[in-house]
Structure formats: C-alpha cells, structure tokens
Write a protein that holds these residues in place. Sequence first.
Motif, mmCIF file in Angstrom:
data_model
loop_
_atom_site.group_PDB
_atom_site.id
_atom_site.type_symbol
_atom_site.label_atom_id
_atom_site.label_comp_id
_atom_site.label_asym_id
_atom_site.label_seq_id
_atom_site.Cartn_x
_atom_site.Cartn_y
_atom_site.Cartn_z
ATOM 1 N N ARG A 33 -24.176 -8.479 41.498
ATOM 2 C CA ARG A 33 -24.097 -8.458 40.035
ATOM 3 C C ARG A 33 -23.529 -7.149 39.501
ATOM 4 O O ARG A 33 -22.639 -7.150 38.648
ATOM 5 C CB ARG A 33 -25.471 -8.713 39.414
ATOM 6 N N VAL A 34 -24.035 -6.019 39.974
ATOM 7 C CA VAL A 34 -23.609 -4.725 39.442
ATOM 8 C C VAL A 34 -22.112 -4.509 39.683
ATOM 9 O O VAL A 34 -21.379 -4.114 38.776
ATOM 10 C CB VAL A 34 -24.447 -3.581 40.064
ATOM 11 N N THR A 35 -21.651 -4.767 40.886
ATOM 12 C CA THR A 35 -20.231 -4.584 41.198
ATOM 13 C C THR A 35 -19.372 -5.560 40.400
ATOM 14 O O THR A 35 -18.328 -5.182 39.874
ATOM 15 C CB THR A 35 -19.984 -4.747 42.710
ATOM 16 N N TYR A 36 -19.803 -6.811 40.295
ATOM 17 C CA TYR A 36 -19.069 -7.801 39.506
ATOM 18 C C TYR A 36 -18.920 -7.318 38.067
ATOM 19 O O TYR A 36 -17.816 -7.323 37.508
ATOM 20 C CB TYR A 36 -19.788 -9.147 39.547
ATOM 21 N N GLU A 37 -20.004 -6.887 37.463
ATOM 22 C CA GLU A 37 -19.942 -6.454 36.060
ATOM 23 C C GLU A 37 -19.087 -5.201 35.901
ATOM 24 O O GLU A 37 -18.334 -5.077 34.933
ATOM 25 C CB GLU A 37 -21.351 -6.236 35.507
ATOM 26 N N MET A 38 -19.168 -4.272 36.855
ATOM 27 C CA MET A 38 -18.351 -3.070 36.801
ATOM 28 C C MET A 38 -16.865 -3.412 36.936
ATOM 29 O O MET A 38 -16.022 -2.922 36.185
ATOM 30 C CB MET A 38 -18.765 -2.104 37.903
ATOM 31 N N MET A 39 -16.543 -4.290 37.894
ATOM 32 C CA MET A 39 -15.146 -4.680 38.102
ATOM 33 C C MET A 39 -14.608 -5.453 36.889
ATOM 34 O O MET A 39 -13.472 -5.248 36.469
ATOM 35 C CB MET A 39 -15.000 -5.523 39.367
ATOM 36 N N GLU A 40 -15.428 -6.334 36.348
ATOM 37 C CA GLU A 40 -14.999 -7.108 35.183
ATOM 38 C C GLU A 40 -14.705 -6.194 34.006
ATOM 39 O O GLU A 40 -13.694 -6.350 33.322
ATOM 40 C CB GLU A 40 -16.060 -8.139 34.813
ATOM 41 N N GLN A 41 -15.577 -5.240 33.767
ATOM 42 C CA GLN A 41 -15.385 -4.321 32.646
ATOM 43 C C GLN A 41 -14.099 -3.508 32.808
ATOM 44 O O GLN A 41 -13.374 -3.282 31.846
ATOM 45 C CB GLN A 41 -16.585 -3.391 32.521
ATOM 46 N N ALA A 42 -13.800 -3.098 34.027
ATOM 47 C CA ALA A 42 -12.644 -2.243 34.262
ATOM 48 C C ALA A 42 -11.331 -3.002 34.407
ATOM 49 O O ALA A 42 -10.298 -2.551 33.922
ATOM 50 C CB ALA A 42 -12.878 -1.394 35.507
ATOM 51 N N TRP A 43 -11.356 -4.168 35.084
ATOM 52 C CA TRP A 43 -10.104 -4.776 35.530
ATOM 53 C C TRP A 43 -9.775 -6.119 34.891
ATOM 54 O O TRP A 43 -8.728 -6.693 35.189
ATOM 55 C CB TRP A 43 -10.112 -4.914 37.053
ATOM 56 N N ARG A 44 -10.605 -6.633 34.045
ATOM 57 C CA ARG A 44 -10.297 -7.902 33.395
ATOM 58 C C ARG A 44 -9.403 -7.645 32.186
ATOM 59 O O ARG A 44 -9.671 -6.743 31.398
ATOM 60 C CB ARG A 44 -11.584 -8.588 32.944
ATOM 61 N N PRO A 45 -8.332 -8.431 32.032
ATOM 62 C CA PRO A 45 -7.481 -8.233 30.854
ATOM 63 C C PRO A 45 -8.248 -8.568 29.569
ATOM 64 O O PRO A 45 -9.242 -9.292 29.601
ATOM 65 C CB PRO A 45 -6.309 -9.199 31.063
ATOM 66 N N THR A 46 -7.761 -8.036 28.472
ATOM 67 C CA THR A 46 -8.385 -8.308 27.183
ATOM 68 C C THR A 46 -8.193 -9.782 26.819
ATOM 69 O O THR A 46 -7.438 -10.507 27.476
ATOM 70 C CB THR A 46 -7.765 -7.432 26.084
ATOM 71 N N ALA A 47 -8.834 -10.217 25.762
ATOM 72 C CA ALA A 47 -8.733 -11.614 25.316
ATOM 73 C C ALA A 47 -7.293 -12.004 25.003
ATOM 74 O O ALA A 47 -6.920 -13.168 25.118
ATOM 75 C CB ALA A 47 -9.626 -11.835 24.105
ATOM 76 N N VAL A 60 -15.838 -8.020 50.621
ATOM 77 C CA VAL A 60 -17.074 -7.672 49.923
ATOM 78 C C VAL A 60 -17.063 -6.183 49.612
ATOM 79 O O VAL A 60 -16.576 -5.371 50.397
ATOM 80 C CB VAL A 60 -18.336 -8.071 50.736
ATOM 81 N N GLY A 61 -17.560 -5.846 48.421
ATOM 82 C CA GLY A 61 -17.664 -4.446 48.016
ATOM 83 C C GLY A 61 -19.046 -4.171 47.473
ATOM 84 O O GLY A 61 -19.896 -5.051 47.418
ATOM 85 N N GLY A 62 -19.246 -2.937 47.062
ATOM 86 C CA GLY A 62 -20.515 -2.550 46.472
ATOM 87 C C GLY A 62 -21.398 -1.811 47.457
ATOM 88 O O GLY A 62 -20.951 -1.372 48.523
#
Length: 188
Positions: free
Chosen positions: A45-59, A121-123
């Motif tokens: 969960r923590v890595t997913y949320e961190m990666m999403e916040q950093a690397w997901r494009p905006t809306a 896998v990361g984290g």
Amino acid sequence: MRPLRYSINVTLDGCCDHQVGIVDDELHRYWANSVERADALLLGRVTYEMMEQAWRPTATGAWPEWMADWMVPFARAIDGAKKHVVSSTLERVDWNAELVRGDLATAVTRLRQEPGAGIFVGGVTLPLALADLGLIDEYEFVVHPVLAGHGPTLFAGLNDRIALTLVGRQEFSSGAVALRYEPVRDPA
C-alpha cells in the motif's frame, strides 16, 4: 513460472529513503527499462500510494510541472504497468491496479504461475515478507554512493539468513552500481 524480482535503490549505509539518492537521466532510463521488462508490479500500500502520487499523470493527462523531460519515460513505464497491490486497508485501487487479498504466499504463488516474463516488486515491508516466504527469485540493489544516515533499512527483522549469488553488475556514470543476486537454493 514467472520470476519475482525485487529491485530498490539503497545508499551505502543501507538506507532506502527515495529522497537521498542520485536522480539523473541515466538511472531513470535504467529503471524505465527494468519496469518495461516486467509483466506486472507487485506493491504494498505505502509504495503504491507513493508511486501513484509521484508518477501518475494529472486528470488532464499531463505530467506534473516538476517533472523533467528525461523523467517521462520512467513515468510512462510506471503509469502503464499492471499493478497488484497488497493491502488489508485499501477498499479499492485504480491506476491499472487490482487488490491482492488473502494469504500472501498463496496469492503471490498464483500470480507467479501466470504466463509472462516476470513480476517486479519494490518497497520495504512487502519484500521482507516475500523474502521470509522464499518467494523472491532475484534481488537487485542499485547502490548509490551516498551516506544518508537515516531512513528505513532493508530486511530489518528478516527471520533467516538468505545466501545470495551475484549474477549481474552494472556501473553508472554517477558512481551508482546495480547489483543483481539470486538466492542460493538448496539442491535437495
């Protein structure tokens, strides 16, 4: 069976704080290529949320303003990757992701049995559990020539020693070195 590859950046003093390592185009290209070679990502969960916040494009589909052009290939690789998220607290995920529930060993074994080139896998926390279960097929540490002096360390609390054999090495112009290891398996 698809191999499960654990990869992470780490400083010389064993810390894996993502904010203290070297950030350059050569390492981002390396990580983008690594992610693209996998069929899926397995994240806690923590890595997913961190990666999403950093690397997901905006809306709007645009990349964040802070992102340099040379970071975009890595961002695209992460954004486009199939993600499996291990979490007992998240109710749902999106961003090309699905939740992994139930017994970790059973769930990950099922994922590994699917056809494909591999799972990345990361984290920190999830890989510790996977290492304790003997499910990691390859360990990759990109060692940065930095002493952080703080941050989480790898495999704190590992139940048993895991012997590894060096199977690959790559040096970067920054002085960072990627080291790939496989566990020494009992011949029995």
